[in-house]
Design a protein around this motif. Structure first.
Motif, PDB file in Angstrom:
ATOM      1  N   LEU A  19       0.863  -1.181   0.000  1.00 46.36           N
ATOM      2  CA  LEU A  19       0.000   0.000   0.000  1.00 46.36           C
ATOM      3  C   LEU A  19       0.898   1.228   0.000  1.00 46.36           C
ATOM      4  O   LEU A  19       1.772   1.367   0.851  1.00 46.36           O
ATOM      5  CB  LEU A  19      -0.902   0.034   1.233  1.00 46.36           C
ATOM      6  CG  LEU A  19      -1.728   1.312   1.402  1.00 46.36           C
ATOM      7  CD1 LEU A  19      -2.729   1.471   0.256  1.00 46.36           C
ATOM      8  CD2 LEU A  19      -2.443   1.306   2.741  1.00 46.36           C
ATOM      9  N   VAL A  20       0.671   2.118  -0.948  1.00 39.48           N
ATOM     10  CA  VAL A  20       1.405   3.375  -1.007  1.00 39.48           C
ATOM     11  C   VAL A  20       0.377   4.496  -0.862  1.00 39.48           C
ATOM     12  O   VAL A  20      -0.511   4.655  -1.695  1.00 39.48           O
ATOM     13  CB  VAL A  20       2.193   3.515  -2.327  1.00 39.48           C
ATOM     14  CG1 VAL A  20       2.900   4.853  -2.385  1.00 39.48           C
ATOM     15  CG2 VAL A  20       3.188   2.372  -2.467  1.00 39.48           C
ATOM     16  N   SER A  21       0.482   5.227   0.232  1.00 40.51           N
ATOM     17  CA  SER A  21      -0.400   6.365   0.491  1.00 40.51           C
ATOM     18  C   SER A  21       0.292   7.612  -0.052  1.00 40.51           C
ATOM     19  O   SER A  21       1.413   7.921   0.342  1.00 40.51           O
ATOM     20  CB  SER A  21      -0.656   6.512   1.997  1.00 40.51           C
ATOM     21  OG  SER A  21      -1.255   5.333   2.500  1.00 40.51           O
ATOM     22  N   VAL A  22      -0.391   8.315  -0.947  1.00 50.40           N
ATOM     23  CA  VAL A  22       0.226   9.433  -1.661  1.00 50.40           C
ATOM     24  C   VAL A  22      -0.530  10.727  -1.379  1.00 50.40           C
ATOM     25  O   VAL A  22      -1.743  10.803  -1.563  1.00 50.40           O
ATOM     26  CB  VAL A  22       0.225   9.161  -3.185  1.00 50.40           C
ATOM     27  CG1 VAL A  22       0.810  10.339  -3.945  1.00 50.40           C
ATOM     28  CG2 VAL A  22       0.985   7.887  -3.495  1.00 50.40           C
ATOM     29  N   ALA A  23       0.212  11.726  -0.943  1.00 49.14           N
ATOM     30  CA  ALA A  23      -0.346  13.074  -0.788  1.00 49.14           C
ATOM     31  C   ALA A  23      -0.173  13.778  -2.137  1.00 49.14           C
ATOM     32  O   ALA A  23       0.944  14.070  -2.558  1.00 49.14           O
ATOM     33  CB  ALA A  23       0.381  13.824   0.320  1.00 49.14           C
ATOM     34  N   GLY A  24      -1.273  14.006  -2.810  1.00 56.62           N
ATOM     35  CA  GLY A  24      -1.236  14.534  -4.172  1.00 56.62           C
ATOM     36  C   GLY A  24      -0.617  15.912  -4.319  1.00 56.62           C
ATOM     37  O   GLY A  24      -0.149  16.272  -5.393  1.00 56.62           O
ATOM     38  N   HIS A  25      -0.614  16.693  -3.229  1.00 56.41           N
ATOM     39  CA  HIS A  25      -0.054  18.048  -3.281  1.00 56.41           C
ATOM     40  C   HIS A  25       1.283  18.116  -2.545  1.00 56.41           C
ATOM     41  O   HIS A  25       1.694  19.179  -2.078  1.00 56.41           O
ATOM     42  CB  HIS A  25      -1.036  19.053  -2.673  1.00 56.41           C
ATOM     43  CG  HIS A  25      -2.390  19.024  -3.315  1.00 56.41           C
ATOM     44  ND1 HIS A  25      -2.604  19.343  -4.634  1.00 56.41           N
ATOM     45  CD2 HIS A  25      -3.595  18.692  -2.813  1.00 56.41           C
ATOM     46  CE1 HIS A  25      -3.884  19.222  -4.917  1.00 56.41           C
ATOM     47  NE2 HIS A  25      -4.512  18.822  -3.830  1.00 56.41           N
ATOM     48  N   ASP A  26       1.957  16.991  -2.466  1.00 62.39           N
ATOM     49  CA  ASP A  26       3.229  16.894  -1.756  1.00 62.39           C
ATOM     50  C   ASP A  26       4.293  17.731  -2.457  1.00 62.39           C
ATOM     51  O   ASP A  26       4.483  17.628  -3.665  1.00 62.39           O
ATOM     52  CB  ASP A  26       3.664  15.429  -1.718  1.00 62.39           C
ATOM     53  CG  ASP A  26       4.739  15.154  -0.685  1.00 62.39           C
ATOM     54  OD1 ASP A  26       5.541  16.050  -0.397  1.00 62.39           O
ATOM     55  OD2 ASP A  26       4.770  14.017  -0.186  1.00 62.39           O
ATOM     56  N   LEU A  27       4.992  18.545  -1.695  1.00 59.17           N
ATOM     57  CA  LEU A  27       6.096  19.343  -2.226  1.00 59.17           C
ATOM     58  C   LEU A  27       7.451  18.815  -1.741  1.00 59.17           C
ATOM     59  O   LEU A  27       8.496  19.309  -2.147  1.00 59.17           O
ATOM     60  CB  LEU A  27       5.938  20.811  -1.820  1.00 59.17           C
ATOM     61  CG  LEU A  27       4.669  21.505  -2.314  1.00 59.17           C
ATOM     62  CD1 LEU A  27       4.592  22.932  -1.775  1.00 59.17           C
ATOM     63  CD2 LEU A  27       4.591  21.486  -3.822  1.00 59.17           C
TER      64      LEU A  27
END
Length: 82
Positions: A19-27
């Motif tokens: 499972l890869v949890s991704v923050a779409g607005h990650d900087l």
């Protein structure tokens, strides 16, 4: 001190569910790269959130991320093996 780097070809070798949890607005880290790597894993699953890198640690998103992680673990650890 160097940051850890992804070694190409690693995801394809994983035999377990991932499972890869991704923050779409990650900087801080590339969301697109995280999704790309997760999709290369044979049993990779991606959960995306409209959030920044550290937002996943704050409510109300924190509770949602935890619920998604518990659902993933329940699916793969509690369900009978197929």
């Amino acid at each position: 001190f160097g940051l850890p780097r992804y070694r190409p070809g690693t995801a394809e070798q994983l035999k377990m569910p991932l499972l890869v949890s991704v923050a779409g607005h990650d900087l801080e880290a590339s969301p697109a790269f995280a999704v790309e790597v997760a999709e290369q894993a044979p049993q990779g699953e991606v959960q995306q959130y409209a959030a920044g890198h550290f937002d996943v640690y704050l409510e109300p998103l924190r509770s949602q991320v935890i619920a998604d992680q518990i659902a993933f673990l329940s699916k793969h650890l509690l369900e009978p093996q197929r």
